[in-house]
Design a protein around this motif. Structure first.
Motif, PDB file in Angstrom:
ATOM      1  N   LEU A 243      -5.723   4.881  12.551  1.00  0.00           N
ATOM      2  CA  LEU A 243      -5.320   3.757  12.550  1.00  0.00           C
ATOM      3  C   LEU A 243      -5.781   3.831  10.878  1.00  0.00           C
ATOM      4  CD1 LEU A 243      -4.395   0.709  12.170  1.00  0.00           C
ATOM      5  CD2 LEU A 243      -6.471  -0.196  13.745  1.00  0.00           C
ATOM      6  N   GLN A 244      -7.338   4.328  10.988  1.00  0.00           N
ATOM      7  CA  GLN A 244      -8.492   4.522   9.424  1.00  0.00           C
ATOM      8  C   GLN A 244      -7.613   5.428   8.802  1.00  0.00           C
ATOM      9  OE1 GLN A 244     -11.939   5.245  11.140  1.00  0.00           O
ATOM     10  NE2 GLN A 244     -13.025   3.361  11.483  1.00  0.00           N
ATOM     11  N   GLN A 245      -6.625   6.549   9.565  1.00  0.00           N
ATOM     12  CA  GLN A 245      -6.314   7.309   8.486  1.00  0.00           C
ATOM     13  C   GLN A 245      -4.757   6.565   7.686  1.00  0.00           C
ATOM     14  OE1 GLN A 245      -5.765  10.070  11.612  1.00  0.00           O
ATOM     15  NE2 GLN A 245      -7.061  12.036  10.395  1.00  0.00           N
ATOM     16  N   LEU A 246      -4.138   5.459   8.265  1.00  0.00           N
ATOM     17  CA  LEU A 246      -3.170   4.629   8.067  1.00  0.00           C
ATOM     18  C   LEU A 246      -3.226   3.829   6.886  1.00  0.00           C
ATOM     19  CD1 LEU A 246      -0.230   4.604   9.039  1.00  0.00           C
ATOM     20  CD2 LEU A 246      -0.383   2.887  10.715  1.00  0.00           C
ATOM     21  N   ILE A 247      -4.692   3.234   6.791  1.00  0.00           N
ATOM     22  CA  ILE A 247      -5.382   2.618   6.135  1.00  0.00           C
ATOM     23  C   ILE A 247      -5.305   3.466   4.997  1.00  0.00           C
ATOM     24  CG2 ILE A 247      -6.704   1.013   5.324  1.00  0.00           C
ATOM     25  CD1 ILE A 247      -7.272   0.241   7.967  1.00  0.00           C
ATOM     26  N   ALA A 249      -3.944   6.741   4.244  1.00  0.00           N
ATOM     27  CA  ALA A 249      -2.422   6.318   3.295  1.00  0.00           C
ATOM     28  C   ALA A 249      -2.004   5.807   2.755  1.00  0.00           C
ATOM     29  CB  ALA A 249      -1.735   7.612   4.303  1.00  0.00           C
ATOM     30  N   THR A 250      -2.318   4.668   2.703  1.00  0.00           N
ATOM     31  CA  THR A 250      -0.896   3.407   2.688  1.00  0.00           C
ATOM     32  C   THR A 250      -2.273   2.892   1.036  1.00  0.00           C
ATOM     33  OG1 THR A 250      -0.507   2.294   4.624  1.00  0.00           O
ATOM     34  CG2 THR A 250      -0.918   0.870   2.943  1.00  0.00           C
ATOM     35  N   ARG A 251      -3.535   3.195   1.014  1.00  0.00           N
ATOM     36  CA  ARG A 251      -4.603   3.243   0.083  1.00  0.00           C
ATOM     37  C   ARG A 251      -3.850   3.714  -1.039  1.00  0.00           C
ATOM     38  NH1 ARG A 251     -10.268   1.537   2.289  1.00  0.00           N
ATOM     39  NH2 ARG A 251      -9.817  -0.654   3.467  1.00  0.00           N
ATOM     40  N   ARG A 252      -3.838   5.130  -0.912  1.00  0.00           N
ATOM     41  CA  ARG A 252      -3.991   6.593  -1.663  1.00  0.00           C
ATOM     42  C   ARG A 252      -1.966   6.244  -2.883  1.00  0.00           C
ATOM     43  NH1 ARG A 252      -6.059  12.377   0.468  1.00  0.00           N
ATOM     44  NH2 ARG A 252      -7.582  11.127   1.336  1.00  0.00           N
ATOM     45  N   LEU A 340       2.222  11.342   8.199  1.00  0.00           N
ATOM     46  CA  LEU A 340       3.053  10.579   7.482  1.00  0.00           C
ATOM     47  C   LEU A 340       3.426  11.051   5.766  1.00  0.00           C
ATOM     48  CD1 LEU A 340       0.470   8.040   6.963  1.00  0.00           C
ATOM     49  CD2 LEU A 340       2.594   7.803   8.612  1.00  0.00           C
ATOM     50  N   GLU A 341       3.297  12.583   6.038  1.00  0.00           N
ATOM     51  CA  GLU A 341       4.306  12.646   5.037  1.00  0.00           C
ATOM     52  C   GLU A 341       4.375  12.822   3.337  1.00  0.00           C
ATOM     53  OE1 GLU A 341       8.795  12.338   6.589  1.00  0.00           O
ATOM     54  OE2 GLU A 341       8.412  13.873   7.365  1.00  0.00           O
ATOM     55  N   LEU A 342       3.312  12.193   3.017  1.00  0.00           N
ATOM     56  CA  LEU A 342       2.409  12.294   1.950  1.00  0.00           C
ATOM     57  C   LEU A 342       2.885  13.297   0.586  1.00  0.00           C
ATOM     58  CD1 LEU A 342       1.340   9.596   2.854  1.00  0.00           C
ATOM     59  CD2 LEU A 342      -0.823  10.084   0.696  1.00  0.00           C
ATOM     60  N   SER A 389     -10.106  10.110  -2.181  1.00  0.00           N
ATOM     61  CA  SER A 389      -9.963   9.293  -0.897  1.00  0.00           C
ATOM     62  C   SER A 389     -10.068   8.142  -1.509  1.00  0.00           C
ATOM     63  CB  SER A 389     -11.559   9.499  -0.542  1.00  0.00           C
ATOM     64  OG  SER A 389     -11.944   7.688  -0.033  1.00  0.00           O
ATOM     65  N   SER A 390      -8.953   6.669  -0.956  1.00  0.00           N
ATOM     66  CA  SER A 390      -9.485   5.752  -1.802  1.00  0.00           C
ATOM     67  C   SER A 390     -10.392   4.356  -1.816  1.00  0.00           C
ATOM     68  CB  SER A 390      -8.186   5.012  -0.700  1.00  0.00           C
ATOM     69  OG  SER A 390      -8.584   4.469   0.222  1.00  0.00           O
ATOM     70  N   ASP A 391     -11.811   5.577  -1.372  1.00  0.00           N
ATOM     71  CA  ASP A 391     -12.755   4.832  -1.572  1.00  0.00           C
ATOM     72  C   ASP A 391     -12.897   5.008  -3.213  1.00  0.00           C
ATOM     73  OD1 ASP A 391     -12.337   3.282   0.880  1.00  0.00           O
ATOM     74  OD2 ASP A 391     -13.962   4.942   1.232  1.00  0.00           O
ATOM     75  N   LEU A 392     -12.878   5.711  -4.220  1.00  0.00           N
ATOM     76  CA  LEU A 392     -12.917   6.434  -5.345  1.00  0.00           C
ATOM     77  C   LEU A 392     -12.140   6.218  -5.851  1.00  0.00           C
ATOM     78  CD1 LEU A 392     -14.548   9.282  -3.377  1.00  0.00           C
ATOM     79  CD2 LEU A 392     -15.736   7.717  -4.158  1.00  0.00           C
TER      80      LEU A 392
END
Length: 677
Positions: A243-247, A249-252, A340-342, A389-392
């Motif tokens: 779930l955290q990886q999905l979050i 990916a969505t943010r990125r 998720l094929e980013l 990372s999306s946090d950055l």
């Protein structure tokens, strides 16, 4: 394929029902007021339970009974039945006995354009039930009613009392259904963005409205995922990690989309001339910056004895930024890239090939500069906003801003300035952050004009959060007084930080402290450097008591900070710099304590042994005499005589031998007068 409603609309292009439509408004009003548990009931495919010709009718039920809310009878059977087959409640004989189910209302309003079949999908979920629920989520997401999904998660999925013996209902009550919907919706958005990104820059600008719509969908999707994560944020089980990886990916994807929209609006800067003639010339310039930074770096290693053979190392600000952001260190997060094929959002496959080969990003930057600068604006966006990372996000925006400065400085074109202003305004970057990125670029640039411009901008940039490397670079580039101004204004570089106890943090803080000492000595402020060293070590002592020393790491055996190691590094630095600047006479007059004195005298003895022609040995003797420690002065004198005798026997330079003999005579007279008498 994502949920039926959203996926069909995405595939249909720009088909969006008008919000002013009376039917749409009615459906949305009903969706908002519906209880979360009732939403689950509305999603279940019900078949008519009336008896017809000695068997069940079995037709799909499109209405619910107003008397009991059960969806148990089809439109034909409700005309001939008196009671509900489930609860036996009487059916109203007056008014309207039934009302249309929510799913049928959505279909009639054109909000759902296809009906799911009855087979199970690849995951084993029954299409007719799960996908109807997903259709409601699609509608809520597209029309900005994310609160409907939030309430479903909190009041149904997270409710321990929400249970059912019915397998289908039990499945719909599980949060996994919501997570799977988020995953499929994200996957479908990625594929639609892939098609848009595949267009040329000229065509992509006409898709700005559609890209903005996808951005809103991603924002809502991220909020739903965060609500799912809420109660389990500190857990580390496999489903929570997924779930955290999905979050993540969505943010990125969302962050990448926002910058892609901005670039498309400005035609990916293709109309703006770069200050570099080609990418190869640009990469060569970056390589030369790296070489120049290494050449001007201070020699010496704070983790060992300083010698002339110490290897000089230095990094650029862009290197540090990309390293701290973790570019290329995403190998373990295969779920984001493969499941998720980013990778379909990227234009180039260079980074994915590096990932497969296990080549570190920074090693490529050091070796050939291939990673920075990227080959194009599009490649820069892919690298910066998909890799880290999306946090950055703040760091990623600053890195891209650095890239823009590097691409167009010195730019005098008004179009360039307006584009820069638009980037700053669009992404909410403060003037301070913008100037800080500009100063970092100017300090990396080897040109003297860039350095002068950076020094002019420093008063606007300096604060308590300034990068601790700034004074170090200014010192290396022969601007010690500018570095001193930065240190005094920042009022924190080299100070003890209480944010962590990791080894790298301790080494970094010691490096900052050494820089602060060097700057003061380069400005001729010996006493100031001494007082700074004393204050720094006092703060270290206040954190941890003195314990055993492990000099190889700078940490004690319990993993805490070792003040004696850091004190040795700072005192040695003061001693070596004073010897270089002929300030040893002034240095020995300072009131050193017992621990500092031990390090200082050991360093002076090393200097005297290395170069007997200097006055360092005599100053050591004077150090003891000034403190009325005559016996120790005499012992040091004898040790120096032995060193000088050995040197005279081996040295063939008559001039140097004569200098050493004169030093011996003068020091001997001093010892006789002050010690022996």
């Amino acid at each position: 394929m994502a949920g039926v409603g959203l996926s069909s609309r995405l595939e249909g292009g720009d088909h969006v029902q008008s919000v002013e439509s009376e039917k749409v408004q009615g459906v949305l009003s009903r969706l908002v007021t519906l209880e979360p548990r009732d939403l689950c009931n509305e999603a279940i495919v019900e078949k008519c339970r009336a008896t017809r010709d000695l068997r069940s009718c079995g037709r799909i039920v499109e209405h619910s009974l107003n008397s009991c809310n059960h969806a148990s009878l089809c439109a034909e059977c409700v005309q001939r039945c008196d009671v509900c087959p489930i609860c036996r409640a009487p059916i109203r004989s007056f008014g309207t006995p039934v009302r249309t189910r929510l799913y049928e209302d959505c279909c009639r309003a054109g909000m759902i354009r296809s009906r799911p079949g009855g087979a199970t999908d690849a995951d084993g979920h029954p299409n007719a039930d799960v996908r109807r629920l997903w259709s409601f989520f699609d509608i809520a997401l597209e029309y900005g009613l994310v609160s409907v999904i939030h309430h479903y998660v909190s009041d149904v999925c997270m409710d321990d009392m929400a249970v059912s013996s019915n397998a289908t209902v039990s499945l719909l009550l599980d949060g996994t259904v919501v997570k799977d919907w988020c995953r499929r919706t994200l996957s479908h958005i990625i594929w639609n963005l892939h098609e848009i990104y595949g267009l040329g820059s000229a065509q992509m600008r006409y898709k700005e409205a559609q890209m903005g719509r996808f951005s809103a969908l991603l924002l809502g999707l991220s909020e739903v995922l965060e609500s799912l994560e809420g109660p389990y944020v500190n857990e580390s089980s496999a489903p929570i990690i997924e779930l955290q990886q999905l979050i993540e990916a969505t943010r990125r994807v969302s962050q990448h989309l926002d910058v892609m929209s901005w670039c498309a609006r400005h035609n990916f800067l293709e109309d703006l001339q770069s200050s570099h003639s080609s990418i190869s010339e640009w990469r060569l310039a970056v390589k030369n910056r790296k070489l120049a930074a290494t050449d001007r770096a201070w020699h010496g290693n704070i983790q060992g004895v300083r010698t002339d053979t110490d290897v000089r190392t230095s990094t650029l600000f862009i290197e540090d930024a990309m390293s701290n952001a973790g570019f290329g260190e995403d190998d373990e997060n295969a779920f984001i890239w493969e499941t998720l094929e980013l990778q379909h959002l990227r234009q180039t496959t260079t980074l994915s090939s590096w990932r497969r080969e296990g080549v570190g990003v920074m090693s490529n930057l050091h070796a050939s500069g291939m990673l920075y600068p990227p080959e194009s604006v599009r490649a820069a966006v892919d690298l910066i906003f998909l890799e880290a990372s999306s946090d950055l996000i703040l760091a990623k925006k600053a890195i891209f801003l650095y890239y823009l400065f590097d691409r167009h400085w010195p730019g005098t074109n008004n179009d360039w300035k307006s584009i820069l202003d638009d980037y700053v305004v669009t992404f909410g970057i403060s003037r301070h952050a913008m100037l800080e990125s500009f100063v970092f670029f100017l300090l990396d640039e080897a040109d003297d004009s860039a350095l002068e411009e950076a020094c002019c901008l420093l008063p606007e940039v300096v604060s308590s959060t300034i990068h601790p490397k700034v004074p170090r670079v200014l010192l290396e580039r022969k601007r010690p007084f500018a570095a001193l101004d930065v240190l005094r204004c920042s009022d924190g570089i080299g100070d003890v930080r209480f944010s962590g106890s990791a080894k790298n943090d301790e080494v970094s803080q010691l490096e900052d402290a050494v820089t602060a000492v060097r700057v003061r000595l380069e400005c001729g402020l010996l006493t100031d450097a001494y007082l700074y060293q004393r204050a720094y070590i006092s703060r270290i002592k206040s954190i941890e008591p003195k314990q055993s020393v492990l000099k190889s790491t700078g940490m004690n055996q319990h993993g805490s900070r070792d003040w004696s190691y850091e004190m040795e590094s700072l005192v040695e630095e003061i001693c070596w710099l004073c010897a270089e600047k002929c300030l040893v006479a002034q240095m020995i007059e300072l009131p050193w304590d017992k621990d500092e004195e031990r390090v200082l005298l050991n360093c002076l003895m090393n200097l005297a042994t290395k170069d007997p022609c200097s006055s360092t040995g005599s100053l050591m003797v004077m150090f003891y005499i000034m403190r009325c420690r005559n016996q120790e002065a005499y012992l040091v004198h004898k040790e120096l005589l032995a060193i000088e005798k050995t040197f005279l026997e081996q040295c063939k330079d008559m001039e140097r031998n004569e200098i050493i003999k004169n030093i011996c005579v003068q020091r001997s007279l001093l010892v006789v007068v002050r010690v022996c008498i």
